[in-house]
Every structure is written in structure tokens, then in C-alpha cells.
Design an enzyme around this catalytic site. Structure first.
Site, PDB file in Angstrom:
ATOM      1  N   ASP A  57      -2.682 -14.728   1.723  1.00 34.57           N
ATOM      2  CA  ASP A  57      -1.766 -14.996   0.612  1.00 34.57           C
ATOM      3  C   ASP A  57      -1.454 -16.474   0.358  1.00 34.57           C
ATOM      4  O   ASP A  57      -1.210 -17.236   1.300  1.00 34.57           O
ATOM      5  CB  ASP A  57      -0.411 -14.327   0.869  1.00 34.57           C
ATOM      6  CG  ASP A  57      -0.501 -12.853   1.144  1.00 34.57           C
ATOM      7  OD1 ASP A  57      -1.599 -12.276   1.022  1.00 34.57           O
ATOM      8  OD2 ASP A  57       0.539 -12.262   1.497  1.00 34.57           O
ATOM      9  N   GLU A  98       5.329  -6.080  -1.605  1.00 27.93           N
ATOM     10  CA  GLU A  98       5.203  -7.392  -0.982  1.00 27.93           C
ATOM     11  C   GLU A  98       5.286  -8.494  -2.037  1.00 27.93           C
ATOM     12  O   GLU A  98       5.155  -8.260  -3.241  1.00 27.93           O
ATOM     13  CB  GLU A  98       3.853  -7.526  -0.258  1.00 27.93           C
ATOM     14  CG  GLU A  98       3.653  -6.593   0.904  1.00 27.93           C
ATOM     15  CD  GLU A  98       2.423  -6.949   1.717  1.00 27.93           C
ATOM     16  OE1 GLU A  98       2.612  -7.259   2.901  1.00 27.93           O
ATOM     17  OE2 GLU A  98       1.303  -6.938   1.186  1.00 27.93           O
TER      18      GLU A  98
END
Length: 508
Positions: free
Chosen positions: A62, A232
Site C-alpha cells: 500500500d 481498509e
């Protein structure tokens, strides 16, 4: 413990190699501007992207802490400094002045007694609300400490992000008894800071005056959108519709794993209003809107402190097979930075994405063509494995049409349009190496032509394609792992299509 989103369990921090200190990355460590010593070597070097950021070595997932400060765009990212395995999560770091060429810096944040360093965000504390700075504003990062529990911690930098000091009062938001409690995103709203984070299958909002002391103020998500997996990496920002400042919407971004439309991980979004305390969605609770329906766009985050536009990028992978990506000595890539907008469509207001204009500075002289392509004769053929393709088709009798890229012996990646279904698609069933069950698949999304004209922009970069349809309202991003194949050709099935223009720009 093993988190069901695929993130690794806590392990004691290890010290070792600091990835790419001072290396010229050039969005991919390749290209004419990279020194010979920085160009890719090894068995999978042909898959190293040229215009997508990859770390010099080791694991990446990420994007984190995207912030613009003193002329630099900062890209932090989930990173294992020691190997290409998903472990020992830290914050890698790269900077750019043009969103196109990147310099990878030493690792910014390493694990400590509170755990690994999971995802988070960063802001410029212009007014020194935190009390950490003297004359000049500095950077403050909020991130998840992932140890026995997931808690939110803070670090700050007084030297343009080159070194970081972890706050002695960490954690600033202790875990309230929730297994999945992570990925803080901080924004400035009026005269206060607002933080949102993912807690299981909802987003929890906090506010603060000083970035150190946080009060829970609301939550959103119960009964709204898709709940096929854990939520998320939230983000929140306000955008005008079609550039009209009198018509704005707040956009709440939520990534989810699993449960994506292409399988595995994906990102959904909600449009509505945010009053500084509560986000209110304008859509029915059961409405699900995906940012895109390709397989490989996850956990996007937007840059803080960019005043004139909203820019983001995402992780170019999918938790279904991220650990099997067959590249070395690195594993993981980012999409190109994209300008994000909103546009009115026949189906309602939708998010748009397009490559940032800065990417066009890397274009070389194009190969150009126009004419008719049919299933009754040969199509023209071009070459290139790192291309920015701009195409305009006029619908005719063809049932499907588009362009095949990375074509080689027995392989191709097909980027096409199904005229009857009104769907844009990427077919990677014959794209080369299939790295997991279900990888060799076709992904598609709705796209309506403008009258009888369909416009496409395709970024091809050795091991990935990013496909932008129309005004950017339909986007598909997919990894591919071709063998030797660098040919490009338009195609049509079931009839013919008029190619009004086809321009293939090599990207330097």
C-alpha cells in the site's frame, strides 16, 4: 496471529538493508535517464516497469503518507527492507518534483516495541498545532502500530521527511478491543484535524486540535456498500462535479479484501456530505460503487497539501496473488499518479481518473494510423512494450473491437469493447505467465460511448496495463507477465470498426 486481510503478524524488528538509499528510480529504475548501474538485471528484469514506481529491491504494498511539501511529492509505502516476502513491514520512502521521476530514499519508519508499521497518512502542520516545530512547518505522520493489537501512533519530521521522530506518547489512539483497527487518514477540516480509520467493516471518525489527542465523533458503514471482506485504507475529500465549484460532493474511499468484482481486493467509494463530524451517503445503503473493476488497483491514497487538484495512486496488485508475483529483486508496483474528478453520467455522478499531465512529458514521437479494421483482413501492426496509446473508434458492425498489446508467439493482452453489452474489458487469458488460479481471466466494466464514438487511453508498461475509457469514468488496471512480445495491433470481431485515430507514444 494472522490477519484475514493478508497482512503479516507482528514479529520482532530486524535491522538490515535500507532499500535504495539515494537511488534514481525514474518511476521504475529504468529508462534513458537511469544510469547503467541502476537498470534492471536478473531473470525477471523484462518485467520491471519503466514508468511505474517500483522499489529498488524487496517487498512493497500500500501507498502511505502521500503529502506535498516544499516542492516535493512524498510517496511512502508498505515495505520490507530485507526481502521480497510480506513481513517486517516498514515505511519505504521516495520523493519526486514532477510525479514522474522518483528518487528512492532510506526507509523512513522501522518496526519498534509497538509492532510493525502498517499503513497511514501524513500532513503538513502549517500552524504548528502539534507543538513539534519552531519557525518552519513540518510533517506529521499517523500510522498503525501492529503488534499484539493494532493501535495508532504518530511520528514527525523537521527536515523534509528525511528523518522521523516517533512521539513519546504513542499510541495516540489505543485499540478499543477491535481485531482490525488500522490505516488512519488525516485531513484538515476548518480549524480542526479529522482522522478516519478502518475498524472491521466500518469507518470510525475522530477529531483533534493538536494531532496528539483524539476524540471519537462518529462512524459510517453499517449496512452501506459491500461487506464481502474487511474494510481498509479510507480516504476522504471534496470534489466539484464536472469542474463546477457550486456542485460538490464529498468522496469517501474504502478498500475491501476480499470481495472485489474481479476477485480478491478492490476499492469502493461513497458520495455524499461531510459536516466535519458525520459522513452521510447520498446513495441507497445497498448501492455499491467500485472505483474500478480491474484486478490490480488497491488501497489508493490521495496527496495531502496539493491545493489545485486531487491526485492519487494505488498499489498495482491484488491480495489474491500478491505474494506469488514472480519478480526479483523487487515485488510490488504502484500505478501512475492519477488526477481524480467527478462527472455526471446517465447512471449518476461517477468518479473519474486520468493519468496526471506530467506523464506526457515522457512521450516520444508517436506512431500514428487511421483506417478500417475488420475480421476479414489483416490489421496493421506496430511495436512497443512501454507505450501511451490514445485511440478513437467509431462504432460500426463489429461486435467487439479494440487493441491487442504485448503480442508475441501464442500470447497477447486484449483490450477491447463489447458493443452490445456496452462494456470495456481486459482479457489476460493469453497474456503470458499465469501466476495463480483465476489469474488468467477477463475483467470488464460498463462504459457508454459518446454517441457512436469510443475513446480509450492505454498505458502499457512491460508487466501491466492501465486502461482509461471515455472521460476516465471507466478504468481497468491489470498485471500481466508476458514472454517476448512487443507488438501492438488493432482488432475487430463480428464485423468492422472505423479507427478514427490511433497514436502510440513511446514513453522514455
Amino acid at each position: 496471529m494472522r490477519h484475514h486481510n493478508g497482512k503479516s503478524a507482528f514479529e520482532l524488528p530486524r535491522r538490515g538493508f535500507l532499500a535504495g538509499a539515494g537511488a534514481l528510480v525514474g518511476l521504475g529504475l529504468t529508462g534513458a535517464s537511469a544510469p547503467a548501474s541502476a537498470r534492471p538485471r536478473g531473470r525477471t528484469a523484462q518485467w520491471r516497469p519503466a514508468v511505474h514506481f517500483t522499489p529498488r529491491r524487496n517487498w512493497m504494498n500500500d501507498p502511505n503518507g502521500l503529502v506535498h511539501h516544499q516542492g516535493e511529492y512524498h510517496l511512502f509505502f508498505q515495505h520490507n527492507p530485507e526481502s521480497s516476502e510480506h513481513a517486517n513491514l516498514s515505511w519505504g520512502h521516495a520523493v519526486s518534483t514532477d510525479l514522474s521521476h522518483w528518487e528512492e530514499l532510506p526507509v523512513a519508519l522501522l518496526p519498534d516495541d509497538l509492532g510493525e508499521i502498517y499503513s497511514g497518512s501524513a500532513v503538513v502542520d502549517h500552524d504548528n498545532t502539534s507543538g513539534f516545530f519552531d519557525a518552519e512547518p513540518g510533517l506529521v505522520a499517523l500510522y498503525t502500530s501492529a503488534g499484539q493489537t493494532q493501535q495508532q501512533s504518530l511520528a514527525y519530521s523537521t527536515d523534509r521527511g528525511r528523518t522521523w521522530t516517533k512521539y513519546e506518547g504513542n499510541p495516540v489512539i489505543p485499540n478499543p478491543g477491535v481485531a482490525d483497527f488500522r490505516d488512519p487518514k488525516v485531513i484538515r477540516h476548518g480549524d480542526k484535524w479529522v482522522l478516519m480509520l478502518a475498524a472491521g467493516d466500518r469507518i470510525v471518525f475522530y477529531d483533534s486540535a493538536d494531532l496528539k489527542h483524539w476524540n471519537r465523533i462518529s462512524e459510517f458503514g453499517v449496512g452501506h456498500g459491500s461487506h464481502g471482506g474487511v474494510w481498509e485504507c479510507p480516504d476522504l475529500f471534496e470534489l466539484p462535479v464536472d469542474g463546477d465549484p457550486g456542485r460538490t460532493r464529498w468522496v469517501l474511499i474504502v478498500s475491501i479484501n476480499p470481495g472485489g468484482p474481479a476477485g480478491g481486493s478492490a476499492t469502493q467509494y461513497f458520495l455524499g456530505d461531510f459536516d466535519g463530524t458525520t459522513f452521510t451517503s447520498e446513495a441507497p445503503p445497498e448501492d455499491v460503487r467500485w472505483v474500478e473493476e480491474g484486478a490490480d488497483f488497491y488501497a489508493p491514497q490521495s496527496w495531502s497539501d496539493v491545493p489545485d487538484r486531487r491526485i492519487w495512486l494505488g498499489w498495482l496488485s491484488n491480495w489474491d496473488y500478491a505474494k506469488q508475483v514472480p519478480t526479483e529483486p523487487w515485488r510490488g508496483a504502484m500505478t501512475v499518479p492519477r488526477t481524480v474528478g467527478l462527472t455526471a453520467t446517465a447512471s449518476g455522478t461517477r468518479i473519474t481518473q486520468n493519468p496526471v499531465p506530467e506523464l506526457e512529458a515522457r512521450r516520444g514521437k508517436p506512431q500514428s494510423w487511421s483506417g478500417v479494421v475488420s475480421d476479414q483482413g489483416p490489421a496493421p501492426e506496430f511495436s512497443g512494450e512501454v507505450l501511451d496509446i490514445v485511440a478513437e473508434f467509431r462504432l460500426d458492425t463489429a461486435t467487439t473491437f479494440g487493441v491487442d498489446v504485448l503480442v508475441g508467439e501464442g500470447q497477447q493482452t486484449r483490450i477491447g469493447y463489447d458493443a452490445a453489452a456496452r462494456r470495456l474489458f481486459v482479457d489476460r487469458t493469453a497474456s503470458g505467465t499465469s501466476i495463480s488460479p483465476g489469474f488468467a481471466a477477463t475483467h470488464s466494466a460498463e462504459l457508454h460511448p459518446d454517441g457512436d464514438v469510443l475513446r480509450l487511453r492505454v498505458l502499457v508498461d512491460r508487466s501491466c496495463v492501465e486502461v482509461f475509457g471515455g472521460r476516465g469514468e471507466t478504468v481497468l488496471t491489470d498485471l500481466v507477465f508476458p514472454g517476448d512480445g512487443d507488438r501492438v495491433r488493432p482488432f475487430a470481431t463480428g464485423g468492422q470498426v472505423r479507427v478514427e485515430s490511433l497514436e502510440l507514444y513511446p514513453l522514455r
